[in-house]
Design an enzyme around this catalytic site. Sequence first.
Site, PDB file in Angstrom:
ATOM      1  CG  HIS A 117       1.372  -4.586  -8.933  1.00 32.50           C
ATOM      2  ND1 HIS A 117       2.439  -4.792  -9.498  1.00 32.50           N
ATOM      3  CD2 HIS A 117       1.446  -4.057  -7.893  1.00 32.50           C
ATOM      4  CE1 HIS A 117       3.329  -4.530  -8.858  1.00 32.50           C
ATOM      5  NE2 HIS A 117       2.917  -3.844  -7.899  1.00 32.50           N
TER       6      HIS A 117
ATOM      7  CE  LYS B 211       8.424  -2.930  -2.729  1.00 34.03           C
ATOM      8  NZ  LYS B 211       8.294  -1.671  -2.098  1.00 34.03           N
TER       9      LYS B 211
ATOM     10  CE  LYS C 165       4.277  -4.065  -3.272  1.00 34.68           C
ATOM     11  NZ  LYS C 165       4.176  -3.296  -2.201  1.00 34.68           N
TER      12      LYS C 165
ATOM     13  CG  ASP D  58       6.400  -4.134   0.416  1.00 35.05           C
ATOM     14  OD1 ASP D  58       6.166  -4.443   1.738  1.00 35.05           O
ATOM     15  OD2 ASP D  58       5.940  -3.275  -0.206  1.00 35.05           O
TER      16      ASP D  58
ATOM     17  CD  GLU E 243       8.816  -1.687   1.138  1.00 36.08           C
ATOM     18  OE1 GLU E 243       9.447  -2.289   0.357  1.00 36.08           O
ATOM     19  OE2 GLU E 243       7.778  -0.988   0.999  1.00 36.08           O
TER      20      GLU E 243
ATOM     21  CG  ASP F 267       5.971   1.276   2.745  1.00 38.55           C
ATOM     22  OD1 ASP F 267       5.618   2.642   2.807  1.00 38.55           O
ATOM     23  OD2 ASP F 267       5.392   0.541   1.918  1.00 38.55           O
TER      24      ASP F 267
ATOM     25  CE  LYS G 274       5.669   3.574  -0.075  1.00 37.85           C
ATOM     26  NZ  LYS G 274       4.464   2.574  -0.055  1.00 37.85           N
TER      27      LYS G 274
ATOM     28  CD  GLU H 113       8.753   1.411  -3.743  1.00 38.28           C
ATOM     29  OE1 GLU H 113       8.943   0.015  -3.733  1.00 38.28           O
ATOM     30  OE2 GLU H 113       7.817   1.788  -2.920  1.00 38.28           O
TER      31      GLU H 113
HETATM   32 MG   LIG Z   1       5.701  -1.193   0.737  1.00 38.31          MG
END
Ligand SMILES: [Mg+2]
Length: 383
Positions: A23, A168, A170, A199, A225, A250, A274, A328
């Site tokens: 990831h 989304k 990255k 993001d 993001e 974020d 979050k 998410e």
């Molecule tokens: Mg983020």
Amino acid sequence: MIPDTAIDTVETILVDLPTIRPHQLSVATMRSQTLALVRIRCRDGREGWGEATTIGGLQYGEESPESVKTNIDRHLAPLLLGEDARGVGRLLVKLRRGARGNRFAKCALETALLDIQAQRLGVPMSDLLGGRVRDSLPVAWTLASGDTGRDIAEAEDMLERRRHRVFKLKIGLRAPEDDVAHVLAICRALDGRASVRVDVNQAWSEMQAERAIARLQDGGVELIEQPVPREHPAALARLARRFEVPIMADESLHGPADANQLARLDAADVFAVKIAQSGGLFAARQVAEIAAVNGLGLYGGTMLEGGIGTIASAQLFATFEKLDWGSELFGPLLLTEELLTEPLCYRDFELHLPSGSGLGVRPDPDKLAILRRDRTAPRLHAV
Ligand SMILES: [Mg+2]
């Protein structure tokens, strides 16, 4: 006389689990995730769970799984041991006054206290957080394999299985022009069939962001993001003013005080809420309320937690009147091992909340015994 509802043990358990694929984020490439699980047990045997999992350790934020464990064991657990678990409000004040920062560790303890309290009252945790307005949440999937073809194939598979239709991406690790080409290729491949968002995880300068966002906006990207570092709220505000495509904060949001500052600066169109990043469930609720009173959009974010942190987040997000950008909460789906006695229910592009009291989910003790990092960890007992 110590009541049966007094807190008897506080235990922090680290569990290392491989991810289903690498990831790739701008700050780290994750091949495994370390869950930091917290169990609070009362004298009467009732127990509650919380989670303080972080992304990428210290490359992402100030707390690591190991620091969470040390700080709970040495500094935060002693504030709770022997106290009556029914006094949640008082205990949260004690934690806030007893230690600065430590947002993730405090969130895990708060979650476990609320889990116990809600179980005692026989209600889902969401009832203590305002009450549910929905029983399921839309869940985005993050494409972060680092390879365009693999990301497109993964998105097609998710659409086919009706698991996710919001993706989304990255980005921020490669040169901005390479990232833009990668994103636009995915936008074209999924054209009209899915929502594509990016993001950047703070990777760009304002100038890089200006150039890249212009092209991403033209290519149909729906949300940008955290393009710039959290230290530059004025730059975030200029980008939010300049572009039509919504800009989401974020990492800029470390709780209600940040939310208040961003709202005053008009620095973002959407807040990613979050629970751990905010410092707990009630702090995250305040972040969401600041978004609501300022007419900003809301998105339910993840720290790639396992099932406990994911459901704790879901218990809160289910109480938000508006959740325009969905969530998410896919963390457990990125892990190779199921730790809960009952896996979470992902169906028709949404996560369905459990109906039981408290969190409504529990780790499987046998799996935990096998997978925990330190199988002989001593527990902290009340004296
Ligand atoms: Mg983020």
